[in-house]
Write a protein that holds these residues in place. Structure first.
Motif, mmCIF file in Angstrom:
data_model
loop_
_atom_site.group_PDB
_atom_site.id
_atom_site.type_symbol
_atom_site.label_atom_id
_atom_site.label_comp_id
_atom_site.label_asym_id
_atom_site.label_seq_id
_atom_site.Cartn_x
_atom_site.Cartn_y
_atom_site.Cartn_z
ATOM 1 N N PRO A 68 41.061 41.696 38.793
ATOM 2 C CA PRO A 68 41.963 40.629 40.210
ATOM 3 C C PRO A 68 42.583 39.653 39.443
ATOM 4 O O PRO A 68 43.082 39.232 39.860
ATOM 5 C CB PRO A 68 40.630 40.453 40.779
ATOM 6 C CG PRO A 68 39.455 40.083 39.824
ATOM 7 C CD PRO A 68 39.501 41.260 38.861
ATOM 8 N N ASP A 69 42.063 39.037 38.370
ATOM 9 C CA ASP A 69 42.624 38.003 37.185
ATOM 10 C C ASP A 69 42.482 38.184 36.053
ATOM 11 O O ASP A 69 42.411 39.322 35.860
ATOM 12 C CB ASP A 69 41.706 36.559 38.145
ATOM 13 C CG ASP A 69 42.390 35.519 37.918
ATOM 14 O OD1 ASP A 69 43.702 35.746 37.319
ATOM 15 O OD2 ASP A 69 42.196 34.562 39.145
ATOM 16 N N THR B 119 48.409 37.691 41.629
ATOM 17 C CA THR B 119 47.295 37.679 42.061
ATOM 18 C C THR B 119 46.986 38.283 43.488
ATOM 19 O O THR B 119 48.412 37.600 44.401
ATOM 20 C CB THR B 119 46.275 36.639 41.732
ATOM 21 O OG1 THR B 119 46.625 35.245 42.255
ATOM 22 C CG2 THR B 119 46.229 37.511 39.684
ATOM 23 N N ASP C 27 44.954 47.631 40.324
ATOM 24 C CA ASP C 27 45.040 46.528 38.953
ATOM 25 C C ASP C 27 43.295 46.971 38.619
ATOM 26 O O ASP C 27 42.565 46.747 39.265
ATOM 27 C CB ASP C 27 44.321 44.980 39.088
ATOM 28 C CG ASP C 27 45.995 44.645 39.823
ATOM 29 O OD1 ASP C 27 47.445 45.221 39.149
ATOM 30 O OD2 ASP C 27 46.789 43.981 40.115
#
Length: 1797
Positions: free
Chosen positions: A535-536, A451, A532
């Motif tokens: 984000p997580d 991340t 991505d």
């Protein structure tokens, strides 16, 4: 009512048959074995007339509860057979029981295969009205299927069937019947069954042949019918049950067509109005059977039906099978799926449905149609064509999971995760619909992500997904929609990969059975890049099927989700079922509706409720909006989801709640709780103390032993060994930690279940607590150190269970550490012990050893795991340290083809490790490469990418390793594997790569050849290598960029091709035994500890095979020698019988032909049939065969020479023999004549004796008149006289001087064993005061050689046969003089003094004198007339006495014949027993029943027990003589002991000779009578018959002495009577073996054994004088000995000192020290290059060996003073004896012989 046609079709009734119960017992059964009735009552209602009461009953249940016999009242003897193509009702003939007419429908046969019920259940009810269902069970044998029998019946006939059910319990023994009440009380299941059917039951025997029991049964049926008001179970009741079931299915969203409709499938029935129940029933019957049948059919088609109970285990899949090699999905789809999945090939789900299932049923139409007609012609739809045949890929996956045990499930799910597939989270049981949460399957799933925060900082995370806290987005479908929910989810997570299977995936079909209600989960993992999507880490869950019919799953997911996404169907369905949607809308969690009938963009509320239209919008647009909306929802504070919590307090089943799993978990937690709160650095120190600094120190000390450079090497070795023992003691003091105690305790759990769970839980929890820094390998390493330290301190018995545990862990599928990567050391004691235990468990199985070698982090472990489904540790940033081995089983059907039982895979750490630098890297890499290449039958050379620099690094190391293998005669093969190649399909590119590789290999070969000092121009000179076949290219691992990229299918396919190549080559090459692998490890590692590998390598397995071959060689040679001894004995007898005048070579060849062919056949069989060792044996075959042939020829030549010598001697003594015959003829005649004059005084024995003695003296005087008796001789005096003539007074002076001493201490008798010969020589250099050790040994060898030659010369004189001549000593003296002269000329440093020749001549002549004296006595006894006649006196006295007493001439003659044979019998016994005794000792005596090395071990043992220094020195100086002495002593001792078998053999031989004599007498009499011959003819015929059995010398009885013998039958009777008496007398005279007289043996047993054992190699080590132990004289290859001695024993000393050496050859060759080949050498030689010191050294193999060798250390300590006295030197200075040596006892010395020899 049923029609007549229906009845005839069902019952098999012919139209012309009459019906009625009266015919029930008259008609025969049909041929097919199905008993059919002729009629059944067609009335709908049951009759009330008692005289004609008819019942129809259905029997179902457990078929094993019934016996079909002739007297079975209900069923008869025919076991029903169902025709699977056309199932008809198996209805029996009506049976008359009491007053009842009973029609039995036997469904037991169909109950066993429930699949046929759906075909006949409807038919059954429509055709009959059933009065009762009889559920048959066997007492005491209730199965799981039996427990569900009533539920099963209800599922087919509805709840209303239970009032018509009765349970029938059957029993085998009557006493079992009495237990029914107890069974009911104690078994809650039985009570529940009975309660459901109104407590109606009955008991009867399995045979159903008891009239009373059957009568009671039908009465109970009658009572049941009465309770039901005479009603039956009817078709209307069945229809009602079906309609209720159908309506329930409709409420669950299940149509009559598909009980488990495909997710997203539009319900084609939804708009239809169901008019009535009848229509529904028809639809159900037309479109398909019930769901259970469909599921069972699915499992059956997948060949998984039997696997529902007997689960598939990992070992079933991971073994090498024919299917795994063929990978043919047509035979077993589930295997194809599993094999692909294990190989990490995500195309495993691409299962074709057409190769096997769909038959080529293409419909062909006429060609002459119009275009319009052609298009409009009706054909079967695709669904109709495929629906019946196709199997949905997800059904395959789910079926496999349902049929797998928990460990295989875990493996499958882990592999699905590696393939980036969604994983089953909630799984309904396909039969019970119970929901299970498979938490166990997630325990090993670990994922990494990266991340990036707003500041641009990167965070790397690797987490176990079962404990990861992430937001969860749940997706649902409401109603039928046209869009694919799964496809939409894939576009959110990974657009390039089908994480969730959807309708457009290859192989998809509409008839999916097992996915409805299944919830799958997948995670999105960010890569830290701007591309991505989230984000997580985010979890995505997908509920398959309609959310409305899967409310339990819906509740669980909505409770745990962070965001809910619902895909909505048509508006009408929403409006009629909006309750659940309302609840979601009003809930607190973000909600996104996807509207299939709406085309609007994103619309939302402040409460995070959104809707997005799907209609007429691209998937990319929808995905983008949906992704953005989800991110918006997740950006707000909300709940997170942890997978481990899914099953908590939700009322669903969790797989980990299984008792065995829980017990295994608790056991693992006991251990891992100890780690809580501890820092990683302290965990190993605290719980694994033995493998830390202490172990590393020990390893370093062990390596130091091999790198010594000092004179006092033995002191240094002893010092280091002492320090190593102290370290072991410190390890022992560490004790067993609580951690290890608990682990060992839990290893005693049941191995099948709890232990496996315990090990897996331990692995999981250790990873959790220590983040991959502490695993099972460390625990096993600690166990190894506990075991090694205990063994080192001789306390290993208490820890012997540890290797067993390790072996069992290895067999459970875990790798075992072979080389400790942290210490860089192989724990040989531990690894050997574990392999020993493996051999005990499995047997000495054959394994194909596959090793891998490559640069660090080049994907070696990943490749092996993908190829074989192994568990070598792989994870980001984690590299293999050391080497690990793991077994892959070969299936039974493949063992014969592959010729091995397991593949043993060795995974190793990478070359060019970053933690090593400079020379350390080079040395480490060379060492590792040599070890790995040497271990493997095949080595995979793994090259990552195509970087030329990296290739050059690894190729140089690899080529050098293979070059070393060639030099030590190991022949591994290799395959080069290029990984991470971008385009493996481009042939031009791979061809160029192969060409470059070949050039590099050849270039590296030339460089390595220079370093290894050998000739090799190209790589093909080193190893068999084909650049086309032995180079493979592997695609890159990932299809895209991690962490979301799946494995590249091309990678998996290339790995599979590589696997096929490996196995194909392995089948040609074969493997090695586990025991060979064990010795290979030891040999390789011990050689690697020395810097010069080739010089140090000792192929223990090859040595072992050679020793075994030696043992067989001795058996073959013994067979030849034994056979020749018997032939020689037979021909010797013929010669003495004057039946053989010359022995020809061809005669002996013919005699030996049979045994020689037999031996050759045995040799051929040994070298060809033993496939286990054939590859090693082949190098010696030609030489051994030649040696056997040479021995055969030598035996023939020697025997021919010996026998012809006997003939010559006999001819030379012919005159003497003729004189003896004349003497005896006259004595026989005179004895008879004398007897005639004394017949009147026959009773006066004293008078007869006096007259005979008087006449005897007169006869002897007359017969020997003019002959001089042979004189006594003094051989000793003759020797002195001859020597005096040569050496004048010197001899007399020395002899007189010595004669004053006791004979046994005369100096000249010990000349061969004295230690210092300095007094016997004049030294050339005045500065030198003493002979060197080399000169001393040279003189000693001279004396031995002369003694041997003079001994052979003395024996060649045949004094016992030919007589003694004094000039023999002159020959001996000349031999000595010549040998000494030749020796003197060859040595310039000293000259012999005359007293040396005199003492040596005296020594050998005195020895010869003893021999000549003994032989002369034998000659005198045979050839001196007076002595000879005196020996004959008793024989003729007996003739005289018998004749005086009136015995007939025939009786006297016959008795004389028998007396003459007495000695011959005895001689035959001695000859036979000599051979038998030698054979018995060779077979049974511990010292003689092996090879030469074993015999030497027993000699050394006896020397140690006697502790006689002189005997020791005799052995050291002249080992051959000691061998002979030992053999003589062993034979003497054996003959002093009672041996009943040998005595029985003697008795048997005597009896056999007795039978031969009687048979010869009878045969002679028969011939003489027939031919009317005389006594002379009888004697000749008699002698000829015995020519091969006995020496029959009876010529003196011929002519005048037998002229009055005419009654030959009487003569035969005399022989028959006398010979047994003689036999008994001979037997009585031999009560013990010690009664045998040594001088009567033609060839003594000890001589036979000496000839066999001492014809071997006697070459001595140039350093320590240990004799080569090779059995074969002039053998191939180097000389060798199992263990050497310290060469100070031989008198060697350190130059320039008086200090005797204490070093061992095997220790010195490990050092960098030098030695002088001779004391005169001006140039020294490096010990490691000892072979360059000259021819004497070049042919000796002295491999480094730092073993303790207690035997010779004890000897030096025990006889230190004796050795110092003998050599006039001391054990001081560099030769000081280490204190460690003084601790050895005699017992330790003797025990060490068993270890090292």
């Amino acid at each position: 009512m049923i029609s007549s046609a229906q009845e005839k079709r069902l019952m098999g009734t012919r139209p012309d048959q009459t019906t009625g119960p009266t015919q029930a017992h008259e008609d025969d059964d049909d041929d097919d074995g199905v008993v059919r009735s002729y009629s059944r009552s067609p009335e709908l209602d049951c009759p009330n007339n008692e005289e004609d009461i008819s019942f129809t009953v259905v029997l179902y249940g457990n078929i094993t509860a019934v016996c079909y016999e002739d007297d079975n009242i209900l069923l008869g003897h025919n076991h029903p057979i169902t025709n699977k193509k056309d199932v008809s009702l198996p209805v029996l003939k009506p049976r008359i029981v009491s007053k009842y007419n009973l029609s039995v429908i036997n469904m037991l046969c169909l109950q066993e295969e429930k699949l046929y019920w759906h075909q006949i259940a409807d038919q059954l009810i429509h055709e009959d009205h059933i009065h009762a269902f009889i559920y048959v069970l066997q007492l005491g044998q209730l199965t799981d299927a039996d427990k569900l029998g009533l539920e099963w019946l209800q599922s087919r006939f509805g709840e209303g069937v239970l009032p018509y059910v009765m349970i029938l319990f059957t029993y085998e023994r009557e006493e079992d019947c009495d237990t029914i009440i107890d069974d009911l009380k104690n078994n809650s299941v039985l009570e529940e069954l009975l309660m459901k059917c109104g407590d109606r039951y009955h008991t009867c025997s399995k045979n159903m042949n008891n009239q009373s029991e059957m009568r009671t049964l039908v009465e109970k049926i009658d009572h049941l019918v009465s309770e039901n008001n005479q009603h039956c179970y009817t078709a209307e009741m069945h229809k009602t049950a079906l309609s209720v079931k159908h309506m329930q299915g409709r409420k669950k969203g299940q149509s009559g067509v598909d009980f488990y409709p495909q997710e997203d499938q539009e319900d084609t029935k939804q708009g239809q109005n169901v008019s009535n129940v009848e229509e529904i029933v028809v639809e159900t019957a037309a479109n398909g059977p019930d769901e259970s049948y469909e599921v069972e059919q699915l499992f059956k088609r997948l060949n998984l039906l039997e696997k529902k109970e007997q689960k598939i285990k990992p070992v079933d899949i991971l073994q090498i099978t024919a299917q795994i090699l063929q990978q043919n999905q047509d035979t077993h789809k589930y295997l194809f799926f599993l094999y692909k999945l294990i190989n990490m090939n995500y195309q495993a789900r691409r299962i074709s449905n057409y190769k096997q299932d769909i038959k080529p049923d293409t419909e062909y139409e006429e060609d002459d149609q119009s275009f319009v007609n052609f298009l409009n012609t009706d054909t079967k739809s695709f669904d109709e064509t495929t629906k019946k045949h196709s199997i949905h890929p997800m059904d395959v996956q789910m079926a496999v999971l349902h049929c797998s045990d928990s460990f295989l499930k875990q493996l499958i799910v882990t592999k699905l995760s590696q393939c980036q597939y969604a994983l089953p989270l909630l799984v309904p049981d396909p039969f019970t619909r119970e929901i299970e949460f498979p938490l166990w399957t997630f325990r090993q799933i670990k994922k990494s992500s990266k991340t990036t925060d707003t500041s641009g900082n990167h965070t790397y995370k690797t987490m176990y997904m079962y404990k990861a806290e992430t937001p969860m987005v749940a997706f649902f479908r409401f109603g039928s929609v046209s869009s694919s929910k799964s496809q939409l989810m894939n576009s959110l997570i990974n657009e390039k990969h089908d994480t969730f299977f959807h309708r457009h995936c290859p192989g998809s079909s509409r008839n999916r059975l097992l996915m409805d209600g299944v919830v799958e989960i997948a995670w999105y993992l960010p890569s830290g890049k701007s591309t991505d999507h989230f984000p997580d880490c985010v979890a995505f869950c997908n509920l398959h099927g309609d959310m409305e019919t899967n409310k339990e799953q819906l509740g669980i997911l909505t409770e745990m989700s962070s965001v809910n996404v619902v895909l909505l169907g048509d508006q009408q369905h929403i409006s009629t079922n909006e309750g659940v949607l309302q609840r979601l809308f009003k809930g607190p969690k973000p909600l996104i509706y996807l509207l299939s009938e709406n085309n609007s963009s994103v619309t939302g509320t402040k409460s995070l409720k959104y809707k997005i239209g799907l209609k007429d919008r691209s998937r990319a647009t929808v995905s983008k909006e949906l992704r953005k909306t989800i991110n918006t929802c997740l950006s707000k504070p909300g709940s997170t989801f942890r997978l481990e919590d899914v099953g908590k307090d939700r009322g669903i089943k969790t797989d980990e709640n299984h008792p065995e799993c829980q017990r295994g978990k608790e056991a693992a937690l006991q251990i891992t709780r100890l780690l809580e709160g501890m820092e990683m650095s302290r965990i190993k120190e605290t719980f694994l103390p033995r493998q830390g600094n202490l172990w590393h120190m020990w390893c370093q000390k062990n390596k130091d032993k091999y790198k010594l450079c000092c004179n006092d090497t033995e002191n240094q070795v002893s010092k280091i060994q002492g320090e190593m023992n102290q370290i072991r003691a410190q390890q022992k003091e560490c004790g067993v930690t609580r951690f290890l105690e608990l682990f060992i305790k839990n290893m005693n759990l049941p191995p099948s279940g709890e232990r496996c769970y315990f090990l897996k839980w331990t692995e999981i929890l250790l990873d959790k607590y220590t983040n991959d820094c502490f695993g099972l390998e460390h625990i096993l390493r600690e166990m190894g150190q506990i075991y090694e330290s205990s063994m080192s301190l001789q306390m290993g018995q208490n820890k012997s269970f540890l290797p067993t545990f390790a072996a069992e862990i290895m067999l459970s599928g875990y790798p075992l550490e072979l080389m400790d990567g942290d210490a860089g050391h192989v724990p040989l004691v531990w690894v050997s012990a574990v392999l020993d235990e493996l051999i005990k468990i499995l047997g000495d199985q054959r394994v194909f050893v596959l090793s891998v070698l490559g640069i660090q982090s080049s994907g070696k472990s990943t490749m092996l795991n993908a190829m074989f489904g192994l568990q070598f540790a792989v994870s980001a940033g984690r590299c293999t340290r050391g080497a690990f081995m793991q077994l892959v089983k070969v299936s039974e059907e493949m063992k014969a083809e592959l010729k091995f039982d397991y593949i043993l895979v060795v995974d190793t750490e990478g070359l060019r490790a970053l933690e090593l630098t400079g020379k350390d890297t080079i040395h480490h890499d060379n060492e590792l490469a040599t070890f790995v290449v040497g271990l493997g039958n095949m080595t995979l050379i793994n090259i990552f990418g195509e970087n030329p620099a990296e290739m050059q690094d690894i190729l140089q190391i690899v080529v050098q390793a293979f070059l070393r293998m060639k030099k030590v005669r190991l022949n591994p093969s290799c395959v080069f594997v290029h990984q991470n190649v971008t385009d493996v399909t481009a042939k031009e590119k791979t061809m160029e790569g192969r060409r470059n590789l070949q050039e590099k290999l050849d270039e590296m070969t030339k460089l390595a050849a220079l370093e290894e000092v050998c000739d090799a121009e190209c790589f093909s000179d080193v190893i068999e290598f084909d650049v086309e076949r032995d180079v493979r290219y592997i695609a890159q691992l990932w299809e895209g960029s991690p962490p979301m990229a799946p494995p590249n299918p091309s990678y998996s396919e290339n790995i599979e091709e590589l696997k096929q190549t490996i196995i194909s080559k392995a089948a040609q090459k074969g493997g090695m035994k586990l025991s060979e692998f064990q010795t290979r490890i030891i040999d390789l590692w011990e050689a690697l500890l020395n810097e010069n590998f080739v010089f140090s390598f000792k192929n223990t397995w090859e040595i072992s095979v050679y020793r075994k071959m030696e043992k067989e060689y001795w058996k073959w040679t013994w067979s030849l020698r034994n056979a020749m001894l018997e032939i020689q004995d037979k021909l010797h007898t013929r010669i003495n019988n004057n039946q053989l005048q010359n022995v020809e070579h061809s005669d002996l060849v013919g005699e030996m032909k049979e045994i020689f062919e037999k031996v050759n056949s045995s040799v051929k069989s040994y070298f060809e049939d033993d496939a286990e060792e054939q590859r090693i044996l082949v190098q010696w075959r030609g030489r051994v065969q030649q040696k056997i042939e040479n021995l055969h020829d030598d035996l023939i030549k020697q025997t021919k020479r010996d026998l012809n010598d006997i003939i010559s001697q006999k001819m030379a003594c012919k005159h003497l023999e003729e004189q003896k015959t004349q003497y005896e003829a006259q004595l026989f005649k005179k004895s008879k004549e004398l007897a005639l004059t004394f017949k009147c005084k026959a009773n006066d024995e004293g008078e007869l004796r006096r007259h005979f003695d008087c006449m005897w003296r007169q006869w002897v005087s007359e017969l020997t008149a003019g002959r001089t008796p042979l004189k006594e001789i003094d051989t000793e005096q003759d020797a002195v006289k001859i020597l005096s003539e040569l050496y004048e007074e010197l001899v007399l002076q020395r002899f007189v001087k010595y004669s004053e001493e006791p004979k046994h201490v005369k100096t000249f008798t010990k000349i061969s064993t004295i230690g210092d010969y300095t007094k016997y020589v004049n030294l050339s250099k005045k500065c030198v005061t003493r002979l060197t050790s080399e000169d001393q040994n040279s003189i000693r060898q001279l004396t031995h050689r002369i003694m041997q030659e003079t001994d052979e010369l003395s024996k060649s004189k045949s004094v016992a046969k030919m007589g003694y001549k004094s000039f023999y000593f002159q020959e001996i003296a000349q031999l000595v003089k010549k040998a000494v002269s030749e020796h003197t000329q060859a040595n310039s440093t000293y000259k012999f003094k005359p007293k040396f020749i005199v003492d040596l001549s005296l020594h050998v002549c005195m020895h010869a004198a003893e021999m000549f004296a003994a032989q002369h006595r034998t000659f005198r006894e045979s050839n001196d007339p007076i002595i000879y006649l005196e020996k004959k006196k008793p024989e003729y006295k007996n003739i005289f006495e018998k004749s005086c007493k009136g015995a007939t001439s025939v009786a006297v003659f016959g008795e004389s014949v028998c007396m003459e044979l007495k000695g011959a019998i005895m001689q035959s016994v001695y000859t036979r027993i000599a051979i038998d005794l030698a054979d018995k000792m060779k077979t049974n005596h511990e010292a003689f029943n092996g090879n030469r090395s074993k015999l030497e071990k027993h000699i050394l043992k006896s020397l140690a027990e006697e502790e006689d220094f002189e005997k020791f020195m005799n052995y050291i100086v002249n080992p051959e003589e000691k061998f002979k002495t030992f053999i003589k002593d062993a034979v003497k001792k054996y003959m002093m002991e009672d041996d009943p078998r040998s005595l029985d053999k003697i008795r048997h031989t005597i009896k056999h000779k007795q039978e031969c004599i009687i048979s010869a007498a009878m045969s002679a009499t028969e011939d003489v009578v027939k031919e009317r011959g005389d006594a002379n003819m009888w004697l000749k015929t008699f002698s000829d018959a015995l020519k091969d059995d006995l020496e029959c010398i009876i010529d003196h009885l011929r002519d005048n002495n037998c002229q009055d013998v005419v009654d030959f039958h009487l003569l035969t009777d005399v022989v028959k009577n006398e010979i047994p008496l003689i036999s008994e007398e001979l037997i009585k005279n031999i009560n013990r073996l010690s009664d045998l007289k040594s001088d009567l043996f033609r060839k003594k047993p000890e001589d036979i054994l000496i000839e066999h054992f001492c014809r071997c190699c006697w070459v001595q080590c140039p350093f320590c004088k240990a004799s080569c132990t090779n059995t074969i004289k002039e053998h191939d290859g180097d000389h060798s000995v199992p263990f050497h001695r310290n060469y100070g024993i031989n008198g060697s000393y350190y130059k320039g000192t008086d200090n005797l050496c204490i070093s061992f050859c095997t220790t010195s060759v490990t050092t960098d020290n030098n030695f002088y080949p001779t004391s005169k050498s001006g140039k020294n030689v490096l010990w490691k290059q000892y072979r360059t010191a000259g021819p004497t050294y070049a042919n000796w193999s002295i491999t480094p060996d730092l073993s303790e060798l207690p035997y010779w250390k004890w000897f030096v300590c025990r006889f230190q003073e004796d050795l110092e006295t003998r050599y006039k030197k001391t054990f001081q200075g560099d030769g000081e004896i280490p204190d460690e040596w003084k601790k050895y006892t005699k017992e330790d010395a003797i025990e060490s012989l068993n270890k090292y020899m």
